[in-house]
Scaffold this motif. Structure first.
Motif, PDB file in Angstrom:
ATOM      1  N   ALA A 146      -7.936  -2.336   3.977  1.00 56.34           N
ATOM      2  CA  ALA A 146      -8.642  -2.572   2.714  1.00 56.34           C
ATOM      3  C   ALA A 146      -7.896  -1.931   1.561  1.00 56.34           C
ATOM      4  O   ALA A 146      -7.758  -2.526   0.482  1.00 56.34           O
ATOM      5  N   ASP A 147      -7.395  -0.714   1.768  1.00 54.53           N
ATOM      6  CA  ASP A 147      -6.666  -0.039   0.696  1.00 54.53           C
ATOM      7  C   ASP A 147      -5.365  -0.760   0.381  1.00 54.53           C
ATOM      8  O   ASP A 147      -4.969  -0.877  -0.780  1.00 54.53           O
ATOM      9  N   MET A 148      -4.697  -1.271   1.404  1.00 54.91           N
ATOM     10  CA  MET A 148      -3.469  -2.034   1.171  1.00 54.91           C
ATOM     11  C   MET A 148      -3.772  -3.321   0.397  1.00 54.91           C
ATOM     12  O   MET A 148      -3.026  -3.691  -0.514  1.00 54.91           O
ATOM     13  N   ALA A 149      -4.860  -4.008   0.732  1.00 57.19           N
ATOM     14  CA  ALA A 149      -5.239  -5.214  -0.011  1.00 57.19           C
ATOM     15  C   ALA A 149      -5.544  -4.852  -1.467  1.00 57.19           C
ATOM     16  O   ALA A 149      -5.142  -5.555  -2.394  1.00 57.19           O
ATOM     17  N   ARG A 150      -6.213  -3.723  -1.676  1.00 58.86           N
ATOM     18  CA  ARG A 150      -6.480  -3.241  -3.036  1.00 58.86           C
ATOM     19  C   ARG A 150      -5.175  -3.001  -3.784  1.00 58.86           C
ATOM     20  O   ARG A 150      -5.014  -3.375  -4.936  1.00 58.86           O
ATOM     21  N   LYS A 151      -4.196  -2.433  -3.093  1.00 59.43           N
ATOM     22  CA  LYS A 151      -2.900  -2.173  -3.723  1.00 59.43           C
ATOM     23  C   LYS A 151      -2.191  -3.474  -4.088  1.00 59.43           C
ATOM     24  O   LYS A 151      -1.529  -3.560  -5.122  1.00 59.43           O
ATOM     25  N   PHE A 152      -2.294  -4.497  -3.242  1.00 61.15           N
ATOM     26  CA  PHE A 152      -1.680  -5.786  -3.571  1.00 61.15           C
ATOM     27  C   PHE A 152      -2.351  -6.420  -4.787  1.00 61.15           C
ATOM     28  O   PHE A 152      -1.685  -7.053  -5.602  1.00 61.15           O
ATOM     29  N   LEU A 153      -3.666  -6.256  -4.904  1.00 60.75           N
ATOM     30  CA  LEU A 153      -4.348  -6.757  -6.104  1.00 60.75           C
ATOM     31  C   LEU A 153      -3.862  -6.006  -7.340  1.00 60.75           C
ATOM     32  O   LEU A 153      -3.596  -6.610  -8.391  1.00 60.75           O
ATOM     33  N   GLN A 154      -3.722  -4.699  -7.215  1.00 65.07           N
ATOM     34  CA  GLN A 154      -3.211  -3.899  -8.326  1.00 65.07           C
ATOM     35  C   GLN A 154      -1.788  -4.328  -8.669  1.00 65.07           C
ATOM     36  O   GLN A 154      -1.443  -4.481  -9.847  1.00 65.07           O
ATOM     37  N   LYS A 170     -11.721  -1.929  -6.223  1.00 67.99           N
ATOM     38  CA  LYS A 170     -11.726  -0.460  -6.289  1.00 67.99           C
ATOM     39  C   LYS A 170     -13.105   0.121  -6.579  1.00 67.99           C
ATOM     40  O   LYS A 170     -13.318   1.312  -6.383  1.00 67.99           O
ATOM     41  N   GLN A 171     -14.047  -0.739  -7.020  1.00 71.26           N
ATOM     42  CA  GLN A 171     -15.409  -0.274  -7.273  1.00 71.26           C
ATOM     43  C   GLN A 171     -16.398  -0.715  -6.186  1.00 71.26           C
ATOM     44  O   GLN A 171     -17.580  -0.393  -6.270  1.00 71.26           O
ATOM     45  N   HIS A 172     -15.907  -1.429  -5.187  1.00 72.27           N
ATOM     46  CA  HIS A 172     -16.779  -1.942  -4.129  1.00 72.27           C
ATOM     47  C   HIS A 172     -17.429  -0.763  -3.401  1.00 72.27           C
ATOM     48  O   HIS A 172     -16.732   0.151  -2.934  1.00 72.27           O
ATOM     49  N   PRO A 173     -18.751  -0.741  -3.269  1.00 72.59           N
ATOM     50  CA  PRO A 173     -19.429   0.409  -2.656  1.00 72.59           C
ATOM     51  C   PRO A 173     -18.955   0.718  -1.232  1.00 72.59           C
ATOM     52  O   PRO A 173     -18.806   1.891  -0.871  1.00 72.59           O
ATOM     53  N   GLU A 174     -18.690  -0.295  -0.430  1.00 74.24           N
ATOM     54  CA  GLU A 174     -18.239  -0.044   0.940  1.00 74.24           C
ATOM     55  C   GLU A 174     -16.818   0.504   0.949  1.00 74.24           C
ATOM     56  O   GLU A 174     -16.477   1.359   1.767  1.00 74.24           O
ATOM     57  N   TYR A 175     -15.987   0.036   0.043  1.00 72.54           N
ATOM     58  CA  TYR A 175     -14.634   0.584  -0.083  1.00 72.54           C
ATOM     59  C   TYR A 175     -14.717   2.070  -0.444  1.00 72.54           C
ATOM     60  O   TYR A 175     -14.035   2.906   0.160  1.00 72.54           O
ATOM     61  N   LEU A 176     -15.550   2.406  -1.416  1.00 75.22           N
ATOM     62  CA  LEU A 176     -15.690   3.802  -1.843  1.00 75.22           C
ATOM     63  C   LEU A 176     -16.230   4.671  -0.706  1.00 75.22           C
ATOM     64  O   LEU A 176     -15.781   5.805  -0.512  1.00 75.22           O
ATOM     65  N   LYS A 194     -13.400   5.036   1.857  1.00 79.52           N
ATOM     66  CA  LYS A 194     -12.355   5.897   1.312  1.00 79.52           C
ATOM     67  C   LYS A 194     -12.762   7.367   1.438  1.00 79.52           C
ATOM     68  O   LYS A 194     -11.959   8.204   1.865  1.00 79.52           O
ATOM     69  N   ALA A 195     -13.985   7.678   1.058  1.00 80.74           N
ATOM     70  CA  ALA A 195     -14.468   9.060   1.160  1.00 80.74           C
ATOM     71  C   ALA A 195     -14.460   9.526   2.614  1.00 80.74           C
ATOM     72  O   ALA A 195     -14.047  10.661   2.907  1.00 80.74           O
ATOM     73  N   GLU A 196     -14.887   8.670   3.515  1.00 76.70           N
ATOM     74  CA  GLU A 196     -14.890   8.999   4.944  1.00 76.70           C
ATOM     75  C   GLU A 196     -13.458   9.219   5.450  1.00 76.70           C
ATOM     76  O   GLU A 196     -13.187  10.164   6.196  1.00 76.70           O
ATOM     77  N   PHE A 197     -12.553   8.346   5.056  1.00 78.00           N
ATOM     78  CA  PHE A 197     -11.151   8.451   5.475  1.00 78.00           C
ATOM     79  C   PHE A 197     -10.542   9.759   4.979  1.00 78.00           C
ATOM     80  O   PHE A 197      -9.884  10.488   5.738  1.00 78.00           O
ATOM     81  N   GLU A 198     -10.759  10.064   3.708  1.00 79.56           N
ATOM     82  CA  GLU A 198     -10.188  11.289   3.142  1.00 79.56           C
ATOM     83  C   GLU A 198     -10.807  12.544   3.750  1.00 79.56           C
ATOM     84  O   GLU A 198     -10.118  13.531   3.955  1.00 79.56           O
ATOM     85  N   ARG A 202     -11.889  12.729   6.814  1.00 82.52           N
ATOM     86  CA  ARG A 202     -11.405  12.800   8.197  1.00 82.52           C
ATOM     87  C   ARG A 202      -9.923  13.179   8.284  1.00 82.52           C
ATOM     88  O   ARG A 202      -9.529  13.975   9.118  1.00 82.52           O
ATOM     89  N   TYR A 203      -9.099  12.579   7.407  1.00 82.28           N
ATOM     90  CA  TYR A 203      -7.652  12.757   7.526  1.00 82.28           C
ATOM     91  C   TYR A 203      -7.027  13.569   6.405  1.00 82.28           C
ATOM     92  O   TYR A 203      -5.833  13.795   6.407  1.00 82.28           O
ATOM     93  N   GLY A 204      -7.815  13.954   5.426  1.00 82.89           N
ATOM     94  CA  GLY A 204      -7.289  14.714   4.292  1.00 82.89           C
ATOM     95  C   GLY A 204      -6.897  13.795   3.165  1.00 82.89           C
ATOM     96  O   GLY A 204      -6.683  12.609   3.358  1.00 82.89           O
ATOM     97  N   LYS A 205      -6.854  14.321   1.981  1.00 89.22           N
ATOM     98  CA  LYS A 205      -6.513  13.513   0.810  1.00 89.22           C
ATOM     99  C   LYS A 205      -5.060  13.319   0.821  1.00 89.22           C
ATOM    100  O   LYS A 205      -4.265  12.824   0.445  1.00 89.22           O
TER     101      LYS A 205
END
Length: 163
Positions: free
Chosen positions: A75-83, A145-151, A154-158, A160-163
Protein backbone atom coordinates in the motif's frame (compact mmCIF):
# COMPACT_ATOMS: atom_id res chain seq x y z
CA UNK A 1 13.94 5.34 10.68
CA UNK A 2 15.25 6.70 7.40
CA UNK A 3 15.03 4.65 4.22
CA UNK A 4 17.87 2.11 4.14
CA UNK A 5 19.71 2.36 0.82
CA UNK A 6 22.36 -0.16 1.95
CA UNK A 7 20.10 -3.18 1.41
CA UNK A 8 20.69 -5.59 -1.48
CA UNK A 9 17.57 -4.60 -3.40
CA UNK A 10 18.22 -7.18 -6.11
CA UNK A 11 17.74 -10.01 -3.62
CA UNK A 12 15.34 -8.74 -0.92
CA UNK A 13 11.68 -9.71 -1.22
CA UNK A 14 9.92 -7.09 0.89
CA UNK A 15 6.68 -9.08 0.89
CA UNK A 16 8.53 -11.92 2.62
CA UNK A 17 10.60 -9.56 4.77
CA UNK A 18 8.50 -6.47 5.54
CA UNK A 19 10.61 -5.74 8.61
CA UNK A 20 13.37 -4.51 6.26
CA UNK A 21 11.13 -1.84 4.73
CA UNK A 22 11.21 1.76 5.89
CA UNK A 23 8.65 4.33 4.79
CA UNK A 24 11.29 7.03 4.55
CA UNK A 25 10.40 10.42 3.11
CA UNK A 26 8.37 11.07 0.01
CA UNK A 27 9.13 8.67 -2.81
CA UNK A 28 12.24 7.05 -1.33
CA UNK A 29 12.73 3.52 -2.64
CA UNK A 30 9.83 3.66 -5.09
CA UNK A 31 11.93 2.15 -7.88
CA UNK A 32 13.82 -0.29 -5.65
CA UNK A 33 11.40 -2.21 -3.44
CA UNK A 34 10.42 -5.56 -4.96
CA UNK A 35 8.12 -7.28 -5.75
CA UNK A 36 6.00 -4.12 -5.55
CA UNK A 37 7.97 -2.08 -8.07
CA UNK A 38 7.40 -4.77 -10.70
CA UNK A 39 3.71 -5.06 -9.80
CA UNK A 40 2.94 -1.32 -9.93
CA UNK A 41 5.40 0.22 -12.43
CA UNK A 42 3.75 -1.25 -15.57
CA UNK A 43 0.63 0.81 -14.80
CA UNK A 44 2.41 4.11 -14.04
CA UNK A 45 1.84 6.61 -16.87
CA UNK A 46 1.11 10.36 -17.01
CA UNK A 47 1.50 11.49 -20.64
CA UNK A 48 -2.05 12.89 -20.94
CA UNK A 49 -4.94 13.49 -18.52
CA UNK A 50 -6.77 10.41 -19.88
CA UNK A 51 -3.68 8.24 -19.43
CA UNK A 52 -3.05 9.72 -15.96
CA UNK A 53 -6.65 9.10 -14.94
CA UNK A 54 -6.53 5.43 -15.98
CA UNK A 55 -3.08 4.94 -14.43
CA UNK A 56 -3.95 6.61 -11.12
CA UNK A 57 -7.19 4.62 -10.84
CA UNK A 58 -5.41 1.31 -11.47
CA UNK A 59 -2.67 2.16 -8.97
CA UNK A 60 -5.25 3.31 -6.42
CA UNK A 61 -7.05 -0.01 -6.96
CA UNK A 62 -3.77 -1.81 -6.19
CA UNK A 63 -3.41 0.41 -3.10
CA UNK A 64 -6.85 -0.71 -1.88
CA UNK A 65 -6.10 -4.36 -2.67
CA UNK A 66 -2.86 -4.21 -0.66
CA UNK A 67 -4.75 -2.65 2.26
CA UNK A 68 -7.38 -5.38 2.02
CA UNK A 69 -4.60 -7.98 2.34
CA UNK A 70 -3.04 -6.04 5.25
CA UNK A 71 0.05 -5.59 3.08
CA UNK A 72 1.17 -2.18 4.30
CA UNK A 73 4.42 -2.21 2.31
CA UNK A 74 2.48 -2.72 -0.93
CA UNK A 75 0.00 0.00 0.00
CA UNK A 76 2.81 2.41 0.84
CA UNK A 77 4.56 1.64 -2.44
CA UNK A 78 1.31 2.29 -4.36
CA UNK A 79 1.00 5.58 -2.45
CA UNK A 80 4.54 6.45 -3.50
CA UNK A 81 3.75 5.74 -7.17
CA UNK A 82 0.74 8.06 -6.94
CA UNK A 83 2.98 10.72 -5.41
CA UNK A 84 5.58 10.15 -8.12
CA UNK A 85 2.89 10.50 -10.79
CA UNK A 86 2.13 13.93 -9.39
CA UNK A 87 5.75 15.05 -9.01
CA UNK A 88 6.89 13.82 -12.42
CA UNK A 89 3.89 15.25 -14.26
CA UNK A 90 4.49 18.59 -12.46
CA UNK A 91 8.13 18.50 -13.49
CA UNK A 92 7.13 18.01 -17.12
CA UNK A 93 4.52 20.76 -16.73
CA UNK A 94 7.23 23.15 -15.53
CA UNK A 95 10.21 21.97 -17.59
CA UNK A 96 9.75 20.92 -21.20
CA UNK A 97 11.41 17.54 -21.52
CA UNK A 98 11.22 16.94 -17.76
CA UNK A 99 14.81 17.98 -17.08
CA UNK A 100 15.02 20.20 -14.00
CA UNK A 101 18.81 20.43 -13.52
CA UNK A 102 21.66 21.05 -15.95
CA UNK A 103 24.33 18.39 -16.41
CA UNK A 104 24.64 14.74 -15.48
CA UNK A 105 24.05 13.34 -12.01
CA UNK A 106 27.38 12.45 -10.36
CA UNK A 107 27.82 8.66 -10.18
CA UNK A 108 27.91 8.69 -6.37
CA UNK A 109 24.57 10.54 -6.24
CA UNK A 110 22.50 8.44 -8.67
CA UNK A 111 19.19 7.35 -7.18
CA UNK A 112 19.06 10.36 -4.88
CA UNK A 113 17.04 13.50 -5.43
CA UNK A 114 18.40 17.02 -5.57
CA UNK A 115 20.65 19.23 -7.63
CA UNK A 116 23.99 17.91 -6.24
CA UNK A 117 25.79 21.06 -7.34
CA UNK A 118 24.05 21.31 -10.70
CA UNK A 119 22.29 24.48 -11.77
CA UNK A 120 18.49 24.47 -11.90
CA UNK A 121 17.18 25.08 -15.39
CA UNK A 122 14.66 27.89 -15.90
CA UNK A 123 11.01 26.94 -16.05
CA UNK A 124 9.32 26.88 -19.41
CA UNK A 125 5.76 28.01 -20.03
CA UNK A 126 3.48 25.64 -18.12
CA UNK A 127 2.23 22.70 -20.14
CA UNK A 128 -1.51 22.59 -19.34
CA UNK A 129 -1.82 18.92 -20.37
CA UNK A 130 0.89 17.81 -17.92
CA UNK A 131 -0.52 20.16 -15.25
CA UNK A 132 -3.90 18.46 -15.56
CA UNK A 133 -2.26 15.02 -15.42
CA UNK A 134 -0.44 16.13 -12.25
CA UNK A 135 -3.71 17.30 -10.66
CA UNK A 136 -5.29 13.90 -11.35
CA UNK A 137 -2.44 12.09 -9.60
CA UNK A 138 -2.44 14.64 -6.76
CA UNK A 139 -6.10 13.94 -6.01
CA UNK A 140 -5.50 10.16 -5.84
CA UNK A 141 -2.32 10.63 -3.80
CA UNK A 142 -4.21 12.82 -1.30
CA UNK A 143 -6.96 10.22 -1.10
CA UNK A 144 -4.43 7.45 -0.45
CA UNK A 145 -2.35 9.20 2.19
CA UNK A 146 -5.49 10.18 4.13
CA UNK A 147 -7.23 6.80 3.85
CA UNK A 148 -8.16 5.71 7.41
CA UNK A 149 -7.06 2.09 6.89
CA UNK A 150 -3.75 3.23 5.40
CA UNK A 151 -3.16 5.47 8.44
CA UNK A 152 -4.07 2.62 10.80
CA UNK A 153 -1.76 0.15 9.07
CA UNK A 154 1.04 2.71 8.89
CA UNK A 155 0.84 3.35 12.64
CA UNK A 156 0.79 -0.39 13.31
CA UNK A 157 3.75 -0.98 10.97
CA UNK A 158 5.82 1.78 12.56
CA UNK A 159 4.98 0.57 16.07
CA UNK A 160 6.00 -2.97 15.14
CA UNK A 161 9.12 -2.30 13.06
CA UNK A 162 10.15 1.21 14.09
CA UNK A 163 9.89 4.46 12.21
Amino acid sequence: MPFDYTLDFHHVDFRAQPELYRVGKGEQGVLLVEPYKSEILPFWRFRTPAVARESSEVIYGLFLAYLEKSDFVGADMARKFLQMGFTRARRYANHRGGKKYDGPVPDDKKGQSGAHGRAELPRTAEDPVKAEAAAIFKAKWDEAKQHPEYLRQKAEFEARYGK
